[in-house]
Design an enzyme around this catalytic site. Structure first.
Site, short mmCIF file in Angstrom:
data_model
loop_
_atom_site.label_atom_id
_atom_site.label_comp_id
_atom_site.label_asym_id
_atom_site.label_seq_id
_atom_site.Cartn_x
_atom_site.Cartn_y
_atom_site.Cartn_z
N SER A 44 0.80 -1.24 0.00
CA SER A 44 0.00 0.00 0.00
C SER A 44 0.83 1.28 0.00
O SER A 44 0.25 2.38 0.02
CB SER A 44 -0.90 0.01 1.24
OG SER A 44 -1.71 -1.12 1.26
N ARG A 103 -3.96 -8.96 24.80
CA ARG A 103 -5.20 -8.91 25.60
C ARG A 103 -5.12 -9.66 26.92
O ARG A 103 -5.65 -9.22 27.92
CB ARG A 103 -6.37 -9.49 24.79
CG ARG A 103 -6.87 -8.58 23.71
CD ARG A 103 -8.05 -9.23 22.98
NE ARG A 103 -8.30 -8.51 21.75
CZ ARG A 103 -8.77 -9.07 20.64
NH1 ARG A 103 -9.08 -10.36 20.63
NH2 ARG A 103 -8.96 -8.35 19.57
N CYS A 134 -14.39 -8.19 19.29
CA CYS A 134 -15.66 -7.53 18.99
C CYS A 134 -16.86 -8.19 19.69
O CYS A 134 -17.74 -7.50 20.24
CB CYS A 134 -15.90 -7.50 17.48
SG CYS A 134 -15.47 -9.04 16.67
N GLY A 165 -15.96 -9.17 10.08
CA GLY A 165 -15.04 -9.53 11.17
C GLY A 165 -13.81 -10.24 10.69
O GLY A 165 -12.79 -10.29 11.38
N ARG A 240 -20.26 -18.03 12.04
CA ARG A 240 -20.17 -17.01 10.97
C ARG A 240 -21.40 -17.13 10.09
O ARG A 240 -21.78 -18.24 9.69
CB ARG A 240 -18.91 -17.28 10.12
CG ARG A 240 -18.66 -16.21 9.08
CD ARG A 240 -18.11 -14.93 9.64
NE ARG A 240 -16.78 -15.13 10.21
CZ ARG A 240 -16.22 -14.29 11.08
NH1 ARG A 240 -16.84 -13.20 11.47
NH2 ARG A 240 -15.03 -14.54 11.56
N HIS A 247 -22.63 -7.95 14.21
CA HIS A 247 -22.66 -9.23 14.92
C HIS A 247 -23.92 -9.27 15.78
O HIS A 247 -24.25 -8.29 16.47
CB HIS A 247 -21.45 -9.36 15.85
CG HIS A 247 -20.14 -9.64 15.17
ND1 HIS A 247 -20.01 -9.75 13.80
CD2 HIS A 247 -18.89 -9.84 15.69
CE1 HIS A 247 -18.74 -10.01 13.50
NE2 HIS A 247 -18.04 -10.05 14.63
N ASN A 320 -19.93 -4.53 14.32
CA ASN A 320 -18.69 -5.15 14.81
C ASN A 320 -17.45 -4.36 14.46
O ASN A 320 -16.45 -4.40 15.18
CB ASN A 320 -18.57 -6.58 14.26
CG ASN A 320 -18.70 -6.63 12.75
OD1 ASN A 320 -19.70 -6.18 12.19
ND2 ASN A 320 -17.70 -7.16 12.07
P1 NAP Z 1 -7.95 -6.36 6.77
O1 NAP Z 1 -9.12 -5.65 6.18
O2 NAP Z 1 -7.46 -7.60 6.12
O3 NAP Z 1 -6.73 -5.30 6.85
C1 NAP Z 1 -5.48 -5.67 7.32
C2 NAP Z 1 -4.63 -4.44 7.50
O4 NAP Z 1 -3.36 -4.83 8.05
C3 NAP Z 1 -4.33 -3.72 6.18
O5 NAP Z 1 -4.17 -2.35 6.42
C4 NAP Z 1 -2.99 -4.35 5.80
O6 NAP Z 1 -2.23 -3.54 4.93
C5 NAP Z 1 -2.31 -4.43 7.15
N1 NAP Z 1 -1.25 -5.42 7.11
C6 NAP Z 1 -1.38 -6.74 6.86
N2 NAP Z 1 -0.14 -7.32 6.83
C7 NAP Z 1 0.75 -6.34 7.08
C8 NAP Z 1 2.17 -6.29 7.18
N3 NAP Z 1 2.93 -7.37 7.01
N4 NAP Z 1 2.75 -5.09 7.45
C9 NAP Z 1 1.99 -3.99 7.60
N5 NAP Z 1 0.65 -3.96 7.51
C10 NAP Z 1 0.04 -5.13 7.25
O7 NAP Z 1 -8.21 -6.73 8.28
P2 NAP Z 1 -9.09 -5.95 9.36
O8 NAP Z 1 -10.44 -6.53 9.39
O9 NAP Z 1 -8.93 -4.48 9.18
O10 NAP Z 1 -8.40 -6.44 10.71
C11 NAP Z 1 -7.07 -6.12 11.03
C12 NAP Z 1 -6.76 -6.65 12.42
O11 NAP Z 1 -7.57 -5.98 13.38
C13 NAP Z 1 -7.07 -8.14 12.63
O12 NAP Z 1 -5.99 -8.96 12.22
C14 NAP Z 1 -7.30 -8.21 14.12
O13 NAP Z 1 -6.08 -8.35 14.82
C15 NAP Z 1 -7.90 -6.85 14.42
N6 NAP Z 1 -9.37 -6.95 14.51
C16 NAP Z 1 -9.91 -6.89 15.72
C17 NAP Z 1 -11.25 -7.00 15.88
C18 NAP Z 1 -11.82 -7.01 17.23
O14 NAP Z 1 -12.56 -7.93 17.51
N7 NAP Z 1 -11.53 -6.04 18.07
C19 NAP Z 1 -12.09 -7.17 14.79
C20 NAP Z 1 -11.54 -7.21 13.54
C21 NAP Z 1 -10.17 -7.10 13.42
P3 NAP Z 1 -2.27 -3.77 3.32
O15 NAP Z 1 -3.59 -3.22 2.87
O16 NAP Z 1 -1.10 -3.00 2.85
O17 NAP Z 1 -2.17 -5.25 3.11
O1 3JN Z 2 -14.13 -12.89 13.33
C1 3JN Z 2 -14.58 -11.88 13.87
O2 3JN Z 2 -15.75 -11.53 13.74
C2 3JN Z 2 -13.69 -11.05 14.71
C3 3JN Z 2 -12.27 -11.27 14.35
C4 3JN Z 2 -11.28 -10.81 15.06
C5 3JN Z 2 -9.91 -11.13 14.72
C6 3JN Z 2 -9.58 -11.50 13.41
C7 3JN Z 2 -8.26 -11.83 13.11
C8 3JN Z 2 -7.29 -11.81 14.07
C9 3JN Z 2 -8.91 -11.07 15.69
C10 3JN Z 2 -9.27 -10.59 17.06
O3 3JN Z 2 -9.44 -9.39 17.20
O4 3JN Z 2 -9.37 -11.38 18.00
C11 3JN Z 2 -7.61 -11.44 15.37
C12 3JN Z 2 -6.54 -11.41 16.39
O5 3JN Z 2 -5.99 -10.36 16.62
O6 3JN Z 2 -6.23 -12.47 16.95
#
Ligand code: NAP
Ligand code: 3JN
Length: 341
Positions: A44, A103, A134, A165, A240, A247, A320
């Site tokens: 990116s 966490r 979430c 998610g 899912r 959610h 979510n």
């Molecule tokens: P996503 O749409 O797949 O986006 C992933 C993001 O991470 C993109 O900005 C991507 O950049 C970046 N990334 C991936 N690999 C990377 C690397 N090697 N170096 C730098 N940046 C990298 O995923 P998302 O849904 O936004 O979720 C991202 C993360 O948020 C999850 O893995 C999880 O840990 C967390 N999350 C938490 C919750 C929660 O329950 N609180 C919910 C959803 C997600 P590029 O576009 O350049 O690939």
């Molecule tokens: O699946 C969902 O609805 C929530 C997903 C959360 C998630 C996805 C990828 C990696 C997590 C999370 O926040 O627990 C992670 C992670 O950080 O382990």
């Protein structure tokens, strides 16, 4: 917070589903930003993202990317949080991390601002605050008033989780499968092990030795940590479903003392972050289609569990990507600048 002070904010994972929502929430809540630095992978670099009318070029997430940053919001996966959050802290930033990386570390606070804002004080330990999963966040916003009033003995949860998610690729996969089905073409699955369109997958994150999935055990362990009570019995089934955003959760609560449906409704009508959505005579109850872009968690179908002495059932729905991720993260940063900066 000093009046009119503005902060240098970085978003790690700015191009993702959650990162994009963080930009939206920062805008909608008028977060006091001086510089906004957008970080992602090599894929990116240079991509332009508009924020408040200004085009910002995405930079590489690296150890050197955090110079001068006050607050770093991480949402690029747990590996990137483990790799780069320490560098952000070393550069002087507070890290609010959306991943599971920190966490369950007992020294790192795990926070839902409506539930345990006092835990934010523990950011002083390591400069990191963890954002819960979430499914945990929306449930705890709804449970907190009940916990405070009568105590909670046991929770039986079933979730119905949207594909957002699993990130941007999963949103595209459901969209493509629905279009392929309509066109009479074969549906291809790559994010999920099975077709998600017109299906329900009782499988979120990987399976553990005890037969539960990681997502299910995140709900168990994170709930106990945030409520500060390891004695609450909790069992969860995470599913899912073919929904883009929102959610939904069926939550069965066994309380320590009796509470009536009317009392629960009154508590939730006045609870921060909750919108009581419960008028079954008019077919009004929480729906995923009504929670998109909504900051509040919707709670309805509140009724007594007639199979036990002290039981309540409810249906809890939230965006979510907002309360489950981006909004909760920004709310934590807001409390931090108000109370500690
Ligand atoms: P996503 O749409 O797949 O986006 C992933 C993001 O991470 C993109 O900005 C991507 O950049 C970046 N990334 C991936 N690999 C990377 C690397 N090697 N170096 C730098 N940046 C990298 O995923 P998302 O849904 O936004 O979720 C991202 C993360 O948020 C999850 O893995 C999880 O840990 C967390 N999350 C938490 C919750 C929660 O329950 N609180 C919910 C959803 C997600 P590029 O576009 O350049 O690939
Ligand atoms: O699946 C969902 O609805 C929530 C997903 C959360 C998630 C996805 C990828 C990696 C997590 C999370 O926040 O627990 C992670 C992670 O950080 O382990």
């Amino acid at each position: 917070m000093s009046e009119n002070k503005k902060y240098n904010v970085a978003i790690a994972g700015a191009t993702g589903a959650v990162g994009g929502a963080m930009l939206d929430v920062l805008k909608r809540r008028d977060f006091p930003i001086n510089e906004l630095r957008l970080l992602a992978s090599e894929r990116s670099i240079g991509k332009k993202i508009n924020f408040n009318g200004k085009e910002i070029a995405v930079q590489l997430l690296s150890e050197d990317a955090f110079e001068g940053i006050d607050i770093a919001l991480f949402s690029a996966g747990a590996t990137r949080s483990l790799d780069f959050a320490p560098a952000a802290v070393k550069a002087g930033a507070l890290v609010v991390d959306n991943s599971s990386a920190y966490r369950m570390n007992p020294e790192i606070p795990l926070v839902v601002p409506e539930v345990n804002p006092e835990a934010i004080a523990k950011h002083k330990n390591h400069g990191i605050i963890a954002n819960p999963n979430c499914s945990t966040i929306q449930m705890l916003v709804a449970l907190k008033p009940i916990l405070d009033k009568v105590g909670i003995k046991r929770l039986v949860i079933s979730t119905y989780q949207a594909v957002s998610g699993s990130g941007a690729d999963a949103i595209a996969e459901l969209d493509a499968q629905v279009k392929d089905y309509a066109a009479g073409n074969e549906m291809k699955a790559s994010v999920y092990p099975h077709q998600i369109a017109f299906n329900c997958l009782p499988h979120i994150d990987s399976f553990l030795e005890n037969g539960y999935t990681k997502e299910e055990m995140k709900m168990v362990n994170e709930t106990r940590k945030i409520f500060g009570d390891d004695s609450i019995a909790i069992t969860a089934t995470a599913v899912r479903v073919p929904v883009f955003y929102g959610h939904s959760e069926s939550v069965n609560i066994e309380t320590k003392a009796k509470i009536t449906v009317a009392e629960v409704k009154e508590l939730l009508a006045n609870a921060p972050g909750v919108k009581l959505t419960d008028d079954v005579e008019n077919n009004i109850y929480p729906l995923a289609t009504n929670c998109e872009s909504e900051f509040d968690t919707l709670v309805g179908r509140i009724r007594e569990d007639e199979s036990i002495e002290n039981g309540i059932n409810m249906w809890v729905v939230s965006d979510n990507i907002l309360k489950g991720a981006a909004l909760n993260t920004v709310q934590i940063a807001e409390v931090f600048i108000k109370e500690y900066k």
